[in-house]
Design a protein around this motif. Sequence first.
Motif, PDB file in Angstrom:
ATOM      1  N   SER A  36       0.834  -1.219   0.000  1.00 19.03           N
ATOM      2  CA  SER A  36       0.000   0.000   0.000  1.00 19.03           C
ATOM      3  C   SER A  36       0.857   1.254   0.000  1.00 19.03           C
ATOM      4  N   LEU A  37       1.900   1.224   0.824  1.00 22.43           N
ATOM      5  CA  LEU A  37       2.801   2.379   0.904  1.00 22.43           C
ATOM      6  C   LEU A  37       3.422   2.658  -0.470  1.00 22.43           C
ATOM      7  N   ILE A  38       3.915   1.599  -1.121  1.00 26.38           N
ATOM      8  CA  ILE A  38       4.579   1.766  -2.410  1.00 26.38           C
ATOM      9  C   ILE A  38       3.582   2.194  -3.491  1.00 26.38           C
ATOM     10  N   ARG A  39       2.414   1.566  -3.482  1.00 16.90           N
ATOM     11  CA  ARG A  39       1.418   1.881  -4.518  1.00 16.90           C
ATOM     12  C   ARG A  39       0.844   3.277  -4.367  1.00 16.90           C
ATOM     13  N   ALA A  51       6.197  11.232 -10.055  1.00 15.50           N
ATOM     14  CA  ALA A  51       5.193  10.227  -9.703  1.00 15.50           C
ATOM     15  C   ALA A  51       4.749   9.443 -10.934  1.00 15.50           C
ATOM     16  N   ASP A  52       4.531  10.153 -12.041  1.00  9.81           N
ATOM     17  CA  ASP A  52       4.077   9.485 -13.268  1.00  9.81           C
ATOM     18  C   ASP A  52       5.129   8.503 -13.779  1.00  9.81           C
ATOM     19  N   ASP A  53       6.391   8.940 -13.818  1.00 12.89           N
ATOM     20  CA  ASP A  53       7.457   8.061 -14.305  1.00 12.89           C
ATOM     21  C   ASP A  53       7.648   6.864 -13.379  1.00 12.89           C
ATOM     22  N   LYS A  59       4.889  -0.421 -13.415  1.00  8.90           N
ATOM     23  CA  LYS A  59       4.065  -1.316 -14.253  1.00  8.90           C
ATOM     24  C   LYS A  59       4.919  -2.431 -14.840  1.00  8.90           C
ATOM     25  N   ASN A  60       6.182  -2.110 -15.148  1.00 13.99           N
ATOM     26  CA  ASN A  60       7.096  -3.103 -15.728  1.00 13.99           C
ATOM     27  C   ASN A  60       7.867  -3.879 -14.675  1.00 13.99           C
ATOM     28  N   GLU A  77      16.975  -0.682  -7.418  1.00 15.57           N
ATOM     29  CA  GLU A  77      16.850  -0.692  -8.881  1.00 15.57           C
ATOM     30  C   GLU A  77      15.940   0.430  -9.378  1.00 15.57           C
ATOM     31  N   ARG A  78      14.865   0.677  -8.650  1.00 14.52           N
ATOM     32  CA  ARG A  78      13.970   1.784  -9.034  1.00 14.52           C
ATOM     33  C   ARG A  78      14.694   3.123  -8.898  1.00 14.52           C
TER      34      ARG A  78
END
Length: 106
Positions: A36-39, A51-53, A59-60, A77-78
Amino acid sequence: PPDVEQLGRATWTFLHTTAAYYPERPTPTQRANMLSLIRALPLLYPCSHCADDFGEDMKNNAPDVSGRAGLSRWLCERHNEVNVKLGKEKFDCGKTDERWKDGPTD
Ligand code: FAD
């Protein structure tokens, strides 16, 4: 508007530190809360293009909330995706504990 650099440093500190102290074997509730925190980030992070990027990247690359090691690596990695986008050096994801758990902080 918020200072995107300062906000970024503070947010990465929070996220990497939280991952470094996340359990090796989280309970289903702990996993659900971490997910939940990450999403929430792509929905709430107050830098809309960041936020969009981040949402597109997620998604990938689905979040790994299976345990401390997997979560720390996934986040590293993110963060590296953002580093590359901004022309910064990639961080060695074998050193996340040294940086965020065991070692000194800057
Ligand atoms: P930061 O990148 O903030 O890193 C802080 C410290 O973390 C570093 O000093 C290093 O010790 C450590 N570190 C570096 N890389 C890693 C890694 N891969 N894993 C673990 N530890 C590491 N800024 C923009 O301009 N555009 C964007 O689109 C953007 N998107 C962002 C998305 C998110 C989700 C977040 C949290 C931040 C985003 N930022 C964005 C901010 C950006 O990532 C930086 O935080 C900001 O530019 C300040 O950079 P910095 O060089 O001070 O170090």
